[in-house]
Design a protein around this motif. Sequence first.
Motif, mmCIF file in Angstrom:
data_model
loop_
_atom_site.group_PDB
_atom_site.id
_atom_site.type_symbol
_atom_site.label_atom_id
_atom_site.label_comp_id
_atom_site.label_asym_id
_atom_site.label_seq_id
_atom_site.Cartn_x
_atom_site.Cartn_y
_atom_site.Cartn_z
ATOM 1 N N THR A 8 8.663 20.668 -6.623
ATOM 2 C CA THR A 8 9.016 19.246 -6.660
ATOM 3 C C THR A 8 9.848 18.945 -7.907
ATOM 4 O O THR A 8 10.831 18.202 -7.847
ATOM 5 N N TYR A 9 9.447 19.537 -9.027
ATOM 6 C CA TYR A 9 10.239 19.331 -10.244
ATOM 7 C C TYR A 9 11.661 19.846 -10.074
ATOM 8 O O TYR A 9 12.616 19.233 -10.532
ATOM 9 N N PRO B 89 7.413 11.700 0.322
ATOM 10 C CA PRO B 89 6.110 12.370 0.419
ATOM 11 C C PRO B 89 5.557 12.266 1.844
ATOM 12 O O PRO B 89 5.650 11.206 2.470
ATOM 13 N N ILE B 90 5.024 13.377 2.325
ATOM 14 C CA ILE B 90 4.410 13.375 3.657
ATOM 15 C C ILE B 90 3.001 13.928 3.538
ATOM 16 O O ILE B 90 2.807 15.030 3.009
ATOM 17 N N ILE C 55 -0.677 12.513 -5.953
ATOM 18 C CA ILE C 55 0.786 12.603 -5.962
ATOM 19 C C ILE C 55 1.353 11.665 -7.029
ATOM 20 O O ILE C 55 2.273 12.020 -7.766
ATOM 21 N N GLU C 56 0.743 10.481 -7.122
ATOM 22 C CA GLU C 56 1.243 9.524 -8.110
ATOM 23 C C GLU C 56 0.915 9.980 -9.525
ATOM 24 O O GLU C 56 1.765 9.945 -10.418
ATOM 25 N N GLY D 13 3.972 11.948 -10.237
ATOM 26 C CA GLY D 13 4.645 10.729 -10.652
ATOM 27 C C GLY D 13 5.581 10.167 -9.601
ATOM 28 O O GLY D 13 6.598 9.548 -9.913
ATOM 29 N N LEU D 14 5.252 10.396 -8.338
ATOM 30 C CA LEU D 14 6.083 9.854 -7.257
ATOM 31 C C LEU D 14 5.404 8.623 -6.666
ATOM 32 O O LEU D 14 4.176 8.596 -6.516
ATOM 33 N N ASP D 15 6.211 7.647 -6.309
ATOM 34 C CA ASP D 15 5.692 6.463 -5.645
ATOM 35 C C ASP D 15 5.320 6.837 -4.210
ATOM 36 O O ASP D 15 6.098 7.478 -3.502
#
Lengths: 375, 595
Positions: free
Chosen positions: B116-117, B128-129, B147-148, B152-154
């Motif tokens: 992801t990075y 995101p799934i 995940i958040e 750090g993803l919304d």
Amino acid sequence: MKQVKTPLSIYFHIPFCLQKCPYCAFYKETSHPEDLTDFYWRDLNQYSFDRNQFFVQSIYFGGGTPSLFPPVFFKNIIAQLKKNFIVSDTLEVTLEINPHTVSDSSLLSFKDAGITRPSFGVQSLFNTNLKKLGRLHSAEKALDVLAFARNHFTSYSADFIYGLPWQSLEDWEKQLTLILDLNVPHLSLYSLSLEKGTPFANRFHLDQLDQGEFYETTREVLISGGYQHYEISNFAKKESDFSQHNLAYWRGDSYLGLGPSAHGRLEISPQKWITSEGESHLNRWKKDGLNLHPISPQDRGIEMLLMALRLDAPFYENFLQKHTQQTFGDLLDSKNLRKYVEQKWLSFDKKSLHTTAHGRQFLNTLLCEILKLNI
Amino acid sequence: MKNIRNFAIIAHIDHGKSTLADRLIEFCGGLNSREMKSQVLDSMDIERERGITIKAQTVCLKYKAKDGQIYQLNLLDTPGHVDFTYEVSRSLFACEGSLLIVDAAQGVEAQTLANTYLAIDAGHEIIPILNKIDLPAADVPAVKKQIEDIIGLDTSDAVEASAKTGIGIQDILEKIVEKLPAPKGNPEEKLKALLIDSQYDSYLGVITLVRIKDGVLKKGDTVRFMAAKSTYKVDRLGIFSPKMTDLKQLSAGEIGFIITGMKNVADCQIGDTITGEKDLDATPLPGFRKVEPVVFSSFFPTDASDYPLLKSAVEKLSLNDASFTHEPEQSSALGYGIRCGFLGLLHMEVIQERLSREFDLDLINTAPSVAYEIYLMNGKMMPLHNPADYPDPTFIDYTKEPWIRVTIMLPDSYLGKVLELCTQRRGVQEDLTYVGSRAMLVYKLPLNEIVFDFYDRLKSITQGYAGFDYAPIGFEKGDLVKVSLLINEELVDALSFMAHRSQAEAKGRALCARLKDLIPKHQFKIPIQAAIGGKVIARETISALRKDVTAKCYGGDITRKKKLLEKQKKGKKKMRLFGKVEIPQNTFIKALKSE
């Protein structure tokens, strides 16, 4: 002209024991002993061959614990064989005896029934060992039975096991001294092997134990005590005390095996061999009988070599040729043979092979090196 | 171009990437049900069995969205493993967005994180799934929080799906159309294409996957591979739908394949830029580097006469994999063999497995080693790929070894044991964070310390609950020595190894002890010694065998005895002779596994 007859040995497998010993991998039942005489005769008839070509030199009742059967059982079988076969004047009839199962009077009855050579499964002269081995008899009982045998049989044998996982060399040395005092004409001294699937194999391993040291000590003590070390695990006072029946296996003679886990090798006509490899369970064997099939002269020749080299005796090429048409050259790797002759593991004088004591001590290694095995 | 969407899929092993790809292909009608087999994209047996992707693959899907328009969706399936980080980064560079698949029952794993990075680095829009929401153990809110918190993803736009049951598949397709940007690039410009990956086909030769950044590539054009400095005529080009479909041209924004007369994948360097033949002043696309192997191991045939077979098998495999290097090697102990270099441990295992499986070769592999840099007194640097080549220590000024950054995710109850393991392996802790009852641990470790059994140990002390990922971070000076192994006074180069001086003695002693158990007794005593230079640091002795004979043959059973002898002889055949000592061939790999 008198016809030269071929020696024949007959083995009866009697697959019943009171209980299973935790080190034994041989097939047996612990159910009530059942008289299988009729099935033995059926097996015997399965080997179709000209009986007049042979004379019976030895009979062996092995087990299991054949001494669970009454003397009359053996008497009938021996009588029946004598009726149907030419039998040697010096016929040897061995019965494996568990000391737990016999008394002075039953031993005499076995002798009357025709048993010439009782073979006692003593295993140890110390009760602690006997207990751990799962044996039912005591050392005292075994000594009584052997003392009685000494007075009533010219030929008899005792079996012992050494190299036990818990055993010290000292323990075995003490027993060897006692064994020498017993003056038994024939001794089978086996180093314990852990057989796959037995409780012992699951419980112990022998890595820590130097069985080689036990083996060497056994050999030294018995030879200095007047025994001949005539086979890897067998010792006798004189040649006439050698086990005739086991010699048949080692020398490459014909033998019939009757019973569920009995093995046989029979030369039905010159250089034509059949074998039975009994690996059946009681009920299947009763239903199906023996599994007989031919064995190639090469394979039989290899078998003869791997058995004969266990003996402290020469094995002659002309015997091999006569019975299998094979020569030493056909079955042996000449380069390795030379190498091991040089290392003094065996001697080779063109006509015969004879392992040295050192070579016999490493016989598996030696055989792997010199035999042309099909792998 | 505004109706094109190029996207990659990021997922941890077993989180359902391949199944989800299958569903997307099915939904868009890429294959009829008869042609559909499970996990269309993973074509190698090994890929399917292990649930990993080794080669990048692409599928071009036609999707009619709810807005009524038809979109061309190019799905790029990227290798998912850390060994292939560079390949992954190039694949990501070919796309504008990624689907991040997280198993709703398992949560975020270390591997997911690293990739992801990479996607964030590549400037991707990420959807995101949460997959496998049909599982009873699925915990959607908790995984969303992970995940958040961790990545750090919304997650307000996250799609909840089940690739197995088909829930959410259309939602995913809609999100791709709606959220991911269309590719940028100018079809009017001169041709510039990114080489994503290549594979070798015995009929077609090298098939190259490309992303057209600018311009148009037409069938029959002659193109230049900038890094490889070679030119080829494009004989065929097209897309995978997922069947290979020929086209006349590929233009800016599109992903597809080209076939030239190229016979050797070595000319196809991942990340290379493809331009027009005459466009000599073109600037290459950023990010290209030549991949260098980081782990080395040698293969020797157990039967010396199989060497030609091994050699041709290795050459065949390298046709399809330019990243793995190979050169002939001769060992005094093991005879002729091949020294191979790999991108990482998984890469090594895959090659080992393919050699034995596809070519039926019986091999001895030596312990893996890393690439060291040895700085000599004369100022020169000598790369060391094989401890056997270690120079005379008096010529060495200092030695550098490769380090990596390791990310470990684990239930916090195992933390103590894992910290201990990392410390044992000379690790330096960089970070420790918690998300609920899960811990994320970041360590700097020498690659040498993890190259053999770190992952196995990690799995066993955490009962399989820890995930692990790493990235190389360069070379650092270290006090390293070569430990030599002598069996019966003879040097066995295949067992020699490099170690940090502080650990050399303990490792030497442990290896001697293991060899004592692995080498069968002989007629004579066998000393086993570990030494640094001439100094013996550990010693064991195998006592002499004093007896080798079967005690008894039950009731004339010669058959069994003969079988046992045959078995013994077979076992002997699998031994290798070192001086006077016979050593079973699997000893080399077994001896180096600790515990």
